[in-house]
Design an enzyme around this catalytic site. Sequence first.
Site, PDB file in Angstrom:
ATOM      1  N   ASP A  80       0.850  -1.182   0.000  1.00 30.39           N
ATOM      2  CA  ASP A  80       0.000   0.000   0.000  1.00 30.39           C
ATOM      3  C   ASP A  80       0.889   1.237   0.000  1.00 30.39           C
ATOM      4  O   ASP A  80       2.016   1.215   0.492  1.00 30.39           O
ATOM      5  CB  ASP A  80      -0.922  -0.011   1.214  1.00 30.39           C
ATOM      6  CG  ASP A  80      -2.155   0.844   0.999  1.00 30.39           C
ATOM      7  OD1 ASP A  80      -2.256   1.480  -0.059  1.00 30.39           O
ATOM      8  OD2 ASP A  80      -3.015   0.870   1.895  1.00 30.39           O
ATOM      9  N   GLY A  83      -1.482   6.247   1.420  1.00 26.61           N
ATOM     10  CA  GLY A  83      -2.617   7.157   1.349  1.00 26.61           C
ATOM     11  C   GLY A  83      -3.538   7.057   2.548  1.00 26.61           C
ATOM     12  O   GLY A  83      -4.007   8.072   3.073  1.00 26.61           O
ATOM     13  N   GLY A 217     -10.964   5.024   0.443  1.00 27.12           N
ATOM     14  CA  GLY A 217     -11.769   5.660   1.475  1.00 27.12           C
ATOM     15  C   GLY A 217     -12.259   4.652   2.496  1.00 27.12           C
ATOM     16  O   GLY A 217     -12.176   3.445   2.309  1.00 27.12           O
ATOM     17  N   ASP A 267      -8.012  -7.101   2.172  1.00 25.33           N
ATOM     18  CA  ASP A 267      -6.927  -7.118   3.157  1.00 25.33           C
ATOM     19  C   ASP A 267      -7.380  -6.415   4.416  1.00 25.33           C
ATOM     20  O   ASP A 267      -8.220  -5.510   4.376  1.00 25.33           O
ATOM     21  CB  ASP A 267      -5.672  -6.430   2.604  1.00 25.33           C
ATOM     22  CG  ASP A 267      -5.788  -4.911   2.648  1.00 25.33           C
ATOM     23  OD1 ASP A 267      -5.283  -4.305   3.611  1.00 25.33           O
ATOM     24  OD2 ASP A 267      -6.410  -4.338   1.735  1.00 25.33           O
TER      25      ASP A 267
END
Length: 318
Positions: A80, A83, A217, A267
């Site tokens: 990742d 963010g 989000g 995940d």
Amino acid sequence: MSAARAHLALPHGEVPLPAFLPDATYGVVRALDASDVGDCRVSAVMMNVFHLMQRPGSTIIKRFGGLHRLFGWERPIITDSGGFQAYSLIRQNPKLGSLTDDGLIFRPEGSTRKINLSPEKSVQLQIRYGADVVICLDDCTHVQESIEAQRESVRRTIKWAKRCKQEYLRWLDAEESLNSPRRLIFAVIQGGGQLELRRQCAEELLAIGFDGFGFGGWPLDAKGNLLTEVIAYTRELVPREFPMHALGVGHPRHIVECFRLGYDLFDSAMPTRDARHGRLFVFEPEEPLNPSTGNWFSYLYIQDERNIRSDKPLSSTC
């Protein structure tokens, strides 16, 4: 609804779809080593470049030849971008840093150190660390934030995605032209609960061109319920040949619901975190996987008096 692809072909092997990726945030799934995770037939793990660049740090990762060698994991790794950490750390506590079009600046609490993470640097680190799937840096928001904040998030996410793609192609041309299969790059669709902004973000990212996409989000409402309408709408915006990652979705009921809506990857740190605190998920083999009921699994609290004294398997499926 079945997955559009049977698997992802990646440099460190294939990932059959659908797949749940346990979060190995700092390079390991807590309380387990790589052989334990492999014995559970986990096909890939999720790591986080924002945390890895701080601990163990890029110098250590480079010294050991990348994440796979450092942590003894031979299967694929998805990283990742950082963010979500920008949302959870900076948006919720502006004293810890700031977000600009250039990237994010983070100042760890109690430290004089300043961490800069631009879209280009995020991609560079993920590739240097050896990620099989690189995820673009995105500007994550909560669904309840204002429409102005959601518009800014979408604008910045698209801008960052363009820069991430350019950096990814630069590395691909320089180092990976002979590698097959190549590492992939995913972008993240933002927009909060605003369907029109979700559409705008998806269309712009599709035009840039990526190998897959993530739902960006916070995926839950204030009561902890899955944002089914928004999640379903976002999946419909993306052609079925592209894999979709329901980022941060890890509750069994939510995984089944998102898979039904067409998502392929999931995940979360929740299952392993719950296990460390004594709460396990026990699945009932005779019950259908109905996301609306949840009768196909139950919670088992391993530290309850009854379970402490029991020598029976946790489940009839064990």
